[in-house]
Design an enzyme around this catalytic site. Sequence first.
Site, PDB file in Angstrom:
ATOM      1  N   ARG A  45       0.819  -1.218   0.000  1.00  0.00           N
ATOM      2  CA  ARG A  45       0.000   0.000   0.000  1.00  0.00           C
ATOM      3  C   ARG A  45       0.852   1.268   0.000  1.00  0.00           C
ATOM      4  NH1 ARG A  45      -3.586   3.065   3.947  1.00  0.00           N
ATOM      5  NH2 ARG A  45      -5.532   3.499   2.817  1.00  0.00           N
ATOM      6  N   ILE A  71      -7.619   7.271  -1.182  1.00  0.00           N
ATOM      7  CA  ILE A  71      -7.444   5.823  -1.156  1.00  0.00           C
ATOM      8  C   ILE A  71      -8.219   5.315   0.052  1.00  0.00           C
ATOM      9  CG2 ILE A  71      -5.241   6.134   0.073  1.00  0.00           C
ATOM     10  CD1 ILE A  71      -4.300   3.489  -1.044  1.00  0.00           C
ATOM     11  N   SER A  72      -9.089   4.320  -0.155  1.00  0.00           N
ATOM     12  CA  SER A  72      -9.917   3.807   0.941  1.00  0.00           C
ATOM     13  C   SER A  72      -9.060   3.146   2.009  1.00  0.00           C
ATOM     14  CB  SER A  72     -10.929   2.789   0.404  1.00  0.00           C
ATOM     15  OG  SER A  72     -11.851   3.402  -0.468  1.00  0.00           O
ATOM     16  N   ASN A  73      -9.588   3.114   3.233  1.00  0.00           N
ATOM     17  CA  ASN A  73      -8.846   2.456   4.307  1.00  0.00           C
ATOM     18  C   ASN A  73      -8.766   0.950   4.043  1.00  0.00           C
ATOM     19  OD1 ASN A  73     -10.975   0.958   5.905  1.00  0.00           O
ATOM     20  ND2 ASN A  73     -11.840   3.007   6.020  1.00  0.00           N
ATOM     21  N   ILE A  76     -12.004  -1.340   4.481  1.00  0.00           N
ATOM     22  CA  ILE A  76     -13.096  -1.270   3.509  1.00  0.00           C
ATOM     23  C   ILE A  76     -12.687  -1.911   2.186  1.00  0.00           C
ATOM     24  CG2 ILE A  76     -12.675   1.006   2.461  1.00  0.00           C
ATOM     25  CD1 ILE A  76     -16.076  -0.399   3.610  1.00  0.00           C
TER      26      ILE A  76
END
EC number: 2.1.1.77
Length: 226
Positions: A45, A71-73, A76
């Site tokens: 990431r 950017i999504s966690n 999720i």
Amino acid sequence: MAETLNPRAGIGMTSARTRGRMVERLREQGIKDEMVLAAMGMVPRHLYVDQALESRAYEDTALPIGFGQTISNPYIVARMAELARHGENGKGQTLGRVLEIGLGCGYQAAVLGKLAREVVSIERIAALVGKTRARLRELRVNNVKPKHGDGMNGARDFAPFDAIVLAAAFAEVPQALLAQLADGGRLVMPLGNATQTLCLIERQGEAFVEQRLEGVKFVPLLPGVA
């Protein structure tokens, strides 16, 4: 591994050990699919965020990626991938072709790419498509196809899809996307405006079965291109 291509990959806090801790946290948060957990552990990431945010890459939080996008966690991303494979309580499905709406920085697409034969990802912001395409090429993510276009329209030329995952929220389910689901396929999306709910829709022949799950918060899905 792919991360050795990038000089940022060797930093201690962005190591495989750090990803391992993230995976254990995801397990504690309720992610059960071992294939999803493995995919989350494999995708670096920290290489999908700006270097200034690298120290926060494995926190369970959304991060800005420019152009008003995030950017999504990690939770999720894993949750939506698990729903795409299982539904809410089903058996894991081998995914052939997946459609993602909202390429962003490419992180979620790369995770989905570990779980599917091919991922087609639509992004409305041309500059973001170019930047992310170069990143995916550098990291040798070869089964993700970034496309510049209006996500509302999906990708008819590549349909049908075993799963469709939306990384942006909309007030209603785009009918054009439902039409591109394969029989037995699943659409996962944040539904709503100010108040959003994670929504799972499964196609059963010509019928669509909808489940509304937990509350979420995403950037809005915008029509058109930029």
